[in-house]
Design an enzyme around this catalytic site. Structure first.
Site, short mmCIF file in Angstrom:
data_model
loop_
_atom_site.label_atom_id
_atom_site.label_comp_id
_atom_site.label_asym_id
_atom_site.label_seq_id
_atom_site.Cartn_x
_atom_site.Cartn_y
_atom_site.Cartn_z
N ARG A 162 0.98 -0.95 0.15
CA ARG A 162 -0.35 0.06 -0.52
C ARG A 162 1.39 1.48 0.04
NH1 ARG A 162 -0.90 5.07 2.89
NH2 ARG A 162 -0.20 3.42 5.18
N ASP A 163 1.51 1.70 0.74
CA ASP A 163 2.38 2.77 1.33
C ASP A 163 3.36 2.36 0.14
OD1 ASP A 163 2.81 5.17 2.18
OD2 ASP A 163 3.81 4.32 4.35
N HIS A 187 5.63 4.92 12.72
CA HIS A 187 5.88 4.62 11.46
C HIS A 187 7.46 5.57 10.76
CE1 HIS A 187 4.17 4.03 7.29
NE2 HIS A 187 5.22 4.98 7.32
N HIS A 222 10.11 7.31 8.15
CA HIS A 222 11.03 7.55 6.58
C HIS A 222 12.60 8.03 6.71
CE1 HIS A 222 7.12 7.81 3.75
NE2 HIS A 222 6.69 7.73 5.83
N CYS A 240 5.30 9.68 -0.13
CA CYS A 240 3.70 10.50 0.12
C CYS A 240 4.00 11.27 -0.71
CB CYS A 240 3.94 11.16 1.95
SG CYS A 240 2.57 11.77 1.83
N ASN A 268 10.14 4.49 2.89
CA ASN A 268 10.06 3.55 4.38
C ASN A 268 11.09 2.30 4.92
OD1 ASN A 268 6.94 4.22 4.91
ND2 ASN A 268 6.86 3.47 2.37
#
Length: 312
Positions: A31-32, A220, A222, A253, A262
């Site tokens: 997803r991300d 979460h 980065h 993003c 990430n």
């Protein structure tokens, strides 16, 4: 590709007393990780990616998002993906749901776990959700209420917790206040996002210490400034036991151009192995999967561990 076993390196070293015995890896690669890719990744590739990640031992795979395809065209196939997904026993496949329309789609497809995505800052709430800071919570409330009534787990993401490219430093009390609103709404877990990768271990400790308790918190990170692993270790020492990561270090993003990839799942697993923290994933399988996906994306994986073990 050189495997960890062939290297003859210890996969488990003595645990440190201040670290948890086990960490849950919340895998966001499908997803991300993929949402910011410009070239559309085919449905069959996404399905195989998820199946490979499950086979590698990851128990939570964020599968897709019901964001409108105008904003994230890469995930326009969400309905088809979930309809064709062969779910493995014991694996959770949460999806991102921005609003009640997205929840309707999730319920129709038998989704059992969803996530909502909020912002700790006014500017990003407007850019990402087209809502003010307060309006975003009004949008989420009926989603969470209905989802819980239907028996779904709801996770809350909170972005821009450590810095915002438009507003700069984000006050810790502002992050805590926003996070508490999501938890009080009914989210079982709150994932604190370093969306543009500016956090440092001391900052992470300060934010986590400001929450009443950390049992319901995840992180979460980065890796914009190369701090994702050190920030993760700081969070673990504060009691966090769920860490978001993306196979191969994919991601960014679409609404924050300063955001790089990430934290790579392989890099996380290598570190967890080194400090004796259980996680359930097989590193060699993860590396093979990320190499496979990198070939389909037409570029090498940014994961340092993938590069080291494959010589790429």
């Amino acid at each position: 590709m050189v495997s960890v076993r062939e290297l003859g390196l210890p996969q488990r070293e003595a645990s440190r007393a201040e670290l948890p015995e086990r960490v849950t890896i919340w895998e966001v690669g499908a997803r991300d990780g993929l949402q910011n890719e410009q070239a559309i990744v085919g449905l069959d590739t996404k399905l195989e990616f998820l199946d490979r990640l499950a086979a590698a031992g990851l128990g939570t795979l964020e599968a897709t998002s019901f964001v409108h395809p105008k904003w994230v065209p890469q995930l326009a196939d969400a309905d088809d993906l979930l309809a064709k997904l062969e779910r493995r026993e014991g694996v959770r496949y949460p999806v991102l749901v921005p609003n009640e329309r997205g929840l309707d789609r999730a319920l129709a497809l038998g989704v059992e776990s969803i996530a909502i995505f909020g912002s700790a800052t006014e500017t990003f709430a407007r850019k990402n959700l087209n809502r003010s800071f307060d309006e975003q919570f009004a949008m989420f409330e009926p989603v969470v209420r209905r989802a819980r009534h239907e028996g779904l787990q709801v996770r809350g993401y909170l972005s821009m917790c450590f810095g915002d490219p438009w507003e700069g430093a984000v006050p810790v009390d502002q992050v805590v206040a926003a996070g508490r609103r999501l938890l009080d709404m009914g989210c079982f877990q709150l994932s604190l996002g370093d969306t543009i990768g500016v956090a440092t271990p001391g900052h992470v400790e300060a934010v986590l210490a400001a929450f009443p308790e950390v049992d319901s918190l995840a992180v979460h990170f980065h890796d914009t400034y190369g701090q994702a692993l050190s920030n993760t270790l700081a969070a673990l020492r504060c009691g966090v036991t769920t860490v978001d990561s993306s196979a191969g270090g994919l991601g960014g993003c679409p609404y924050a151009k300063a955001a790089t990839g990430n934290l790579a799942t392989e890099d996380l697993v290598w570190m967890l192995d080194g400090v004796g923290v259980e996680h359930g994933a097989d590193l060699d399988s993860l590396v093979s999967t990320s190499v496979w996906m990198a070939e389909r994306l037409g570029r090498p994986s940014p994961s340092r561990v993938v590069k080291a073990l494959t010589g790429s």
